[in-house]
Design a protein around this motif. Structure first.
Motif, PDB file in Angstrom:
ATOM      1  N   ASN A 124       0.810  -1.219   0.000  1.00  0.00           N
ATOM      2  CA  ASN A 124       0.000   0.000   0.000  1.00  0.00           C
ATOM      3  C   ASN A 124       0.842   1.268   0.000  1.00  0.00           C
ATOM      4  OD1 ASN A 124      -2.496  -1.372   0.004  1.00  0.00           O
ATOM      5  ND2 ASN A 124      -2.398  -1.651   2.226  1.00  0.00           N
ATOM      6  N   ASP A 125       2.143   1.122  -0.305  1.00  0.00           N
ATOM      7  CA  ASP A 125       3.064   2.252  -0.461  1.00  0.00           C
ATOM      8  C   ASP A 125       3.255   3.064   0.814  1.00  0.00           C
ATOM      9  OD1 ASP A 125       3.582   1.713  -3.188  1.00  0.00           O
ATOM     10  OD2 ASP A 125       1.746   2.767  -3.781  1.00  0.00           O
ATOM     11  N   ARG A 126       3.063   2.406   1.956  1.00  0.00           N
ATOM     12  CA  ARG A 126       3.381   3.077   3.219  1.00  0.00           C
ATOM     13  C   ARG A 126       4.872   2.993   3.512  1.00  0.00           C
ATOM     14  NH1 ARG A 126       0.522   6.674   5.274  1.00  0.00           N
ATOM     15  NH2 ARG A 126       0.972   6.051   7.427  1.00  0.00           N
ATOM     16  N   LEU A 127       5.513   1.923   3.024  1.00  0.00           N
ATOM     17  CA  LEU A 127       6.943   1.700   3.191  1.00  0.00           C
ATOM     18  C   LEU A 127       7.479   1.134   1.891  1.00  0.00           C
ATOM     19  CD1 LEU A 127       6.866  -0.338   6.559  1.00  0.00           C
ATOM     20  CD2 LEU A 127       7.478   2.083   6.369  1.00  0.00           C
ATOM     21  N   ASP A 128       8.738   1.439   1.564  1.00  0.00           N
ATOM     22  CA  ASP A 128       9.359   0.696   0.473  1.00  0.00           C
ATOM     23  C   ASP A 128       9.993  -0.567   1.064  1.00  0.00           C
ATOM     24  OD1 ASP A 128      12.012   1.235   1.400  1.00  0.00           O
ATOM     25  OD2 ASP A 128      12.131   3.066   0.213  1.00  0.00           O
ATOM     26  N   SER A 153      17.342   3.531   8.764  1.00  0.00           N
ATOM     27  CA  SER A 153      16.827   2.870   7.560  1.00  0.00           C
ATOM     28  C   SER A 153      15.311   2.968   7.487  1.00  0.00           C
ATOM     29  CB  SER A 153      17.247   1.396   7.551  1.00  0.00           C
ATOM     30  OG  SER A 153      18.636   1.263   7.419  1.00  0.00           O
ATOM     31  N   LEU A 154      14.648   2.748   8.627  1.00  0.00           N
ATOM     32  CA  LEU A 154      13.190   2.828   8.662  1.00  0.00           C
ATOM     33  C   LEU A 154      12.713   4.237   8.328  1.00  0.00           C
ATOM     34  CD1 LEU A 154      10.451   1.565   9.238  1.00  0.00           C
ATOM     35  CD2 LEU A 154      10.842   1.937  11.678  1.00  0.00           C
ATOM     36  N   SER A 155      13.495   5.232   8.715  1.00  0.00           N
ATOM     37  CA  SER A 155      13.130   6.623   8.433  1.00  0.00           C
ATOM     38  C   SER A 155      13.380   7.004   6.983  1.00  0.00           C
ATOM     39  CB  SER A 155      13.916   7.558   9.351  1.00  0.00           C
ATOM     40  OG  SER A 155      13.616   7.292  10.708  1.00  0.00           O
ATOM     41  N   GLY A 156      14.033   6.121   6.233  1.00  0.00           N
ATOM     42  CA  GLY A 156      14.217   6.369   4.797  1.00  0.00           C
ATOM     43  C   GLY A 156      15.586   6.851   4.390  1.00  0.00           C
ATOM     44  N   ALA A 157      16.579   6.817   5.293  1.00  0.00           N
ATOM     45  CA  ALA A 157      17.910   7.324   4.940  1.00  0.00           C
ATOM     46  C   ALA A 157      18.547   6.498   3.823  1.00  0.00           C
ATOM     47  CB  ALA A 157      18.807   7.321   6.179  1.00  0.00           C
ATOM     48  N   PHE A 158      18.473   5.169   3.942  1.00  0.00           N
ATOM     49  CA  PHE A 158      19.036   4.302   2.910  1.00  0.00           C
ATOM     50  C   PHE A 158      18.259   4.458   1.611  1.00  0.00           C
ATOM     51  CE2 PHE A 158      19.789  -0.419   1.676  1.00  0.00           C
ATOM     52  CZ  PHE A 158      20.776  -0.043   0.776  1.00  0.00           C
ATOM     53  N   SER A 159      16.945   4.443   1.706  1.00  0.00           N
ATOM     54  CA  SER A 159      16.106   4.568   0.510  1.00  0.00           C
ATOM     55  C   SER A 159      16.369   5.875  -0.224  1.00  0.00           C
ATOM     56  CB  SER A 159      14.631   4.473   0.898  1.00  0.00           C
ATOM     57  OG  SER A 159      14.346   3.235   1.527  1.00  0.00           O
ATOM     58  N   ALA A 160      16.617   6.950   0.527  1.00  0.00           N
ATOM     59  CA  ALA A 160      16.885   8.242  -0.104  1.00  0.00           C
ATOM     60  C   ALA A 160      18.158   8.196  -0.938  1.00  0.00           C
ATOM     61  CB  ALA A 160      16.989   9.335   0.967  1.00  0.00           C
ATOM     62  N   GLU A 161      19.175   7.477  -0.438  1.00  0.00           N
ATOM     63  CA  GLU A 161      20.414   7.338  -1.208  1.00  0.00           C
ATOM     64  C   GLU A 161      20.158   6.554  -2.494  1.00  0.00           C
ATOM     65  OE1 GLU A 161      23.226   8.679  -0.812  1.00  0.00           O
ATOM     66  OE2 GLU A 161      23.466   9.215   1.295  1.00  0.00           O
ATOM     67  N   ILE A 162      19.381   5.481  -2.391  1.00  0.00           N
ATOM     68  CA  ILE A 162      19.084   4.672  -3.571  1.00  0.00           C
ATOM     69  C   ILE A 162      18.269   5.479  -4.577  1.00  0.00           C
ATOM     70  CG2 ILE A 162      17.959   2.582  -4.405  1.00  0.00           C
ATOM     71  CD1 ILE A 162      20.536   2.177  -2.730  1.00  0.00           C
ATOM     72  N   GLN A 163      17.313   6.248  -4.088  1.00  0.00           N
ATOM     73  CA  GLN A 163      16.488   7.058  -4.985  1.00  0.00           C
ATOM     74  C   GLN A 163      17.312   8.144  -5.673  1.00  0.00           C
ATOM     75  OE1 GLN A 163      13.476   8.263  -2.207  1.00  0.00           O
ATOM     76  NE2 GLN A 163      12.528   6.224  -2.148  1.00  0.00           N
ATOM     77  N   ALA A 164      18.277   8.721  -4.941  1.00  0.00           N
ATOM     78  CA  ALA A 164      19.136   9.739  -5.543  1.00  0.00           C
ATOM     79  C   ALA A 164      20.000   9.132  -6.649  1.00  0.00           C
ATOM     80  CB  ALA A 164      20.018  10.378  -4.472  1.00  0.00           C
ATOM     81  N   LEU A 165      20.540   7.939  -6.391  1.00  0.00           N
ATOM     82  CA  LEU A 165      21.322   7.253  -7.425  1.00  0.00           C
ATOM     83  C   LEU A 165      20.446   6.924  -8.637  1.00  0.00           C
ATOM     84  CD1 LEU A 165      23.472   4.760  -5.318  1.00  0.00           C
ATOM     85  CD2 LEU A 165      24.363   6.466  -6.913  1.00  0.00           C
ATOM     86  N   ALA A 432      21.541  -1.422 -14.532  1.00  0.00           N
ATOM     87  CA  ALA A 432      21.962  -0.817 -13.268  1.00  0.00           C
ATOM     88  C   ALA A 432      20.769  -0.245 -12.523  1.00  0.00           C
ATOM     89  CB  ALA A 432      23.006   0.266 -13.517  1.00  0.00           C
ATOM     90  N   HIS A 433      19.867   0.397 -13.265  1.00  0.00           N
ATOM     91  CA  HIS A 433      18.663   0.977 -12.659  1.00  0.00           C
ATOM     92  C   HIS A 433      17.794  -0.111 -12.049  1.00  0.00           C
ATOM     93  CE1 HIS A 433      14.710   3.423 -13.218  1.00  0.00           C
ATOM     94  NE2 HIS A 433      15.189   3.550 -12.009  1.00  0.00           N
ATOM     95  N   GLU A 434      17.638  -1.229 -12.735  1.00  0.00           N
ATOM     96  CA  GLU A 434      16.824  -2.326 -12.211  1.00  0.00           C
ATOM     97  C   GLU A 434      17.463  -2.946 -10.972  1.00  0.00           C
ATOM     98  OE1 GLU A 434      15.740  -5.242 -15.049  1.00  0.00           O
ATOM     99  OE2 GLU A 434      14.434  -3.889 -16.192  1.00  0.00           O
ATOM    100  N   ALA A 435      18.784  -3.051 -10.952  1.00  0.00           N
ATOM    101  CA  ALA A 435      19.465  -3.604  -9.772  1.00  0.00           C
ATOM    102  C   ALA A 435      19.195  -2.744  -8.543  1.00  0.00           C
ATOM    103  CB  ALA A 435      20.969  -3.705 -10.031  1.00  0.00           C
ATOM    104  N   LEU A 436      19.230  -1.426  -8.710  1.00  0.00           N
ATOM    105  CA  LEU A 436      18.919  -0.533  -7.587  1.00  0.00           C
ATOM    106  C   LEU A 436      17.452  -0.654  -7.187  1.00  0.00           C
ATOM    107  CD1 LEU A 436      20.857   2.727  -8.583  1.00  0.00           C
ATOM    108  CD2 LEU A 436      21.537   0.976  -6.934  1.00  0.00           C
ATOM    109  N   GLY A 437      16.579  -0.850  -8.185  1.00  0.00           N
ATOM    110  CA  GLY A 437      15.151  -0.972  -7.902  1.00  0.00           C
ATOM    111  C   GLY A 437      14.812  -2.206  -7.090  1.00  0.00           C
ATOM    112  N   GLU A 438      15.656  -3.251  -7.144  1.00  0.00           N
ATOM    113  CA  GLU A 438      15.416  -4.435  -6.328  1.00  0.00           C
ATOM    114  C   GLU A 438      15.554  -4.128  -4.838  1.00  0.00           C
ATOM    115  OE1 GLU A 438      17.966  -7.557  -7.553  1.00  0.00           O
ATOM    116  OE2 GLU A 438      16.998  -7.828  -9.509  1.00  0.00           O
ATOM    117  N   ILE A 439      16.342  -3.110  -4.494  1.00  0.00           N
ATOM    118  CA  ILE A 439      16.545  -2.771  -3.084  1.00  0.00           C
ATOM    119  C   ILE A 439      15.279  -2.184  -2.485  1.00  0.00           C
ATOM    120  CG2 ILE A 439      17.830  -1.268  -1.497  1.00  0.00           C
ATOM    121  CD1 ILE A 439      20.232  -1.557  -3.367  1.00  0.00           C
ATOM    122  N   THR A 440      14.655  -1.261  -3.193  1.00  0.00           N
ATOM    123  CA  THR A 440      13.464  -0.595  -2.663  1.00  0.00           C
ATOM    124  C   THR A 440      12.171  -1.308  -3.032  1.00  0.00           C
ATOM    125  OG1 THR A 440      13.433   0.840  -4.620  1.00  0.00           O
ATOM    126  CG2 THR A 440      14.569   1.670  -2.651  1.00  0.00           C
ATOM    127  N   GLY A 441      12.259  -2.331  -3.906  1.00  0.00           N
ATOM    128  CA  GLY A 441      11.065  -3.074  -4.283  1.00  0.00           C
ATOM    129  C   GLY A 441      10.434  -2.604  -5.563  1.00  0.00           C
TER     130      GLY A 441
END
Length: 460
Positions: A124-128, A153-165, A432-441
């Protein structure tokens, strides 16, 4: 467990098994309000605690406590969520659970699978996906540093790095795809848009994220450290000294340790799984030989090998034979114990003979040199003492980042060729983009999601 596609409402006891002051029964589903208010016997104000009695279908009071209603999508799962918070006795909680199941038959209410609440939050897109995994990591954190990093990580710090990349790669992909539509401009693409320079910037950023991810992986999973060496060099004494407790038997008799002894310790919040092993030597004792075989098996699995030696007689033939059998590619720390038994002249001579200032000379008995050993272990783990805690990472995150890095390196190779082939350049960027997308789902198979959420506890 396959990822659930069922929209049935679910229920589970959300608190840990056993007795406690408070126990929580959690229900999640779509359109729960009428049923929840009928269950509670009153109207429920959103996100307000209502004190009431929990009454079963026969009108008997089962417990009393609080009812809280969280309307979707502003809830943990993104659906309507009802929490009944009562006393934490197992019998009481089971009674409330069974009563809710009986009353919810018409709705299709069923028991939740492990991790299904967090799975629904992801769907439901509440969390990646990286944030969802951080929920489990926060629950399982074994140190304050790990808990802080899991929260980051829960606050999105890791996800923000992946999204920036990902955003930087998408920008490059957009330019490439646009150029492929106009072949006459293909030759000038790299120079016109400084694509090679942009790609190198992405690679530098990814390398930084990868270093932090590897550090976060060590913080989550720990480092597997094996103490190896001849009998009676002080391996068990060193384990006890590092653990601060008598976890291994120590005697003057060579070969006391016959089987592995594993102890988890923390250094600067980093978990280390330290394994004491049987002394390595030739022996006719069948029990000791079995212990030595297990020692070599542990050495093969080690992430770090501490080769412990007697400072009074370093570098003898048996130690040389041990070194020759150690696996290539595994970091080995040469540590010389019992330095407290050397006088000043003998200590100086041993230090010079063994290589000078970089030699790790310790005394498991007095504690001398143990801080230096701890620092060296953290250095091998890639951890900087006193640094800000990174976000946590898992092995699959590191693998995905390494895959993305490999594809970007391939893209850089295509960019450097005189006959620049932009379609291959574009394909490596896509991978490369798809590999990063596996991290956030963003790009994940249902099988992967099922494996991840099945490792969660029931009720979360």
């Amino acid at each position: 467990m396959a990822i659930s596609s069922s929209l049935d409402p679910i229920i589970a006891i959300a608190t840990a098994p056993g007795r406690g002051g408070i126990g929580i029964v959690r229900i999640s589903g779509t359109g729960l309000r009428p049923w929840a208010e009928a269950l509670c016997g009153q109207a429920l104000t959103d996100r307000h605690a209502h004190f009431l009695r929990f009454v079963d279908v026969q009108g008997e009071v089962m417990d009393e406590g609080l009812a809280l209603f969280f309307p979707g999508p502003h809830s943990y799962t993104g659906e309507d969520v009802l929490e009944l918070q009562g006393h934490g006795g197992p019998a009481v909680l089971q009674r409330v659970l069974q009563d809710c199941l009986a009353r919810g038959q018409a709705l299709g209410l069923r028991l939740a699978q492990p991790g299904e609440y967090t799975q629904r939050a992801f769907l439901n897109d509440r969390l990646d996906l990286a944030q969802a995994e951080a929920v489990a990591d926060l629950i399982e954190a074994s140190s304050l540093a790990a808990a802080r990093s899991a929260m980051a990580s829960l606050s999105g710090a890791f996800s923000a790095e992946i999204q920036a990349l990902s955003a930087r790669i998408v920008e490059l992909r957009t330019l490439v795809e646009a150029t492929l539509d106009f072949p006459e401009e293909e030759i000038d693409f790299l120079e016109k848009y400084q694509a090679a320079e942009r790609l190198q910037g992405v690679l530098d950023h990814l390398q930084q994220v990868l270093r932090t991810a590897r550090s976060g992986l060590v913080l989550r999973e720990g480092l597997h450290v094996v103490l190896a060496g001849q009998p009676n060099v002080g391996k068990s004494s060193l384990l006890n000294a590092l653990a601060g407790d008598e976890v291994a038997i120590v005697t003057p008799i060579a070969g006391t340790t016959r089987d592995r002894v594993v102890q988890a310790i923390h250094i600067e919040g980093v978990p280390l799984h330290v394994v004491d092993t049987a002394g390595l030597r030739d022996t006719d004792d069948p029990v000791e030989r079995l212990g030595i075989a297990r020692t070599w098996a542990e050495i093969a699995r080690a992430q770090v090998i501490v080769h412990l030696q007697d400072a009074r007689q370093p570098g003898d033939a048996l130690d040389a034979a041990i070194v020759a059998r150690l696996p290539a590619g595994t970091p080995v720390l040469d540590v010389f114990n019992k330095v407290d038994l050397l006088d000043e002249a003998a200590r100086e001579a041993a230090t010079q003979r063994l290589g000078g200032a970089d030699v790790l000379m310790v005394s498991a008995r007095s504690g001398e040199g143990l801080d230096a050993l701890r620092r060296r272990l953290l250095q091998i783990a890639g951890w900087t003492p006193g640094s800000e805690s990174p976000w946590l990472a898992r092995a699959r995150h590191v693998r995905a980042l390494e895959m993305a890095q490999g594809h970007l390196v391939q893209a850089a190779g295509h960019a450097a060729q005189s006959d620049q082939v932009l379609d291959l350049f574009a394909e490596e960027l896509r991978l490369a983009h798809e590999a990063l997308g596996e991290i956030t789902g963003e790009f994940s198979s249902d099988d992967l999601l099922g494996r991840i959420f099945s490792s969660f506890c029931i009720g979360k």
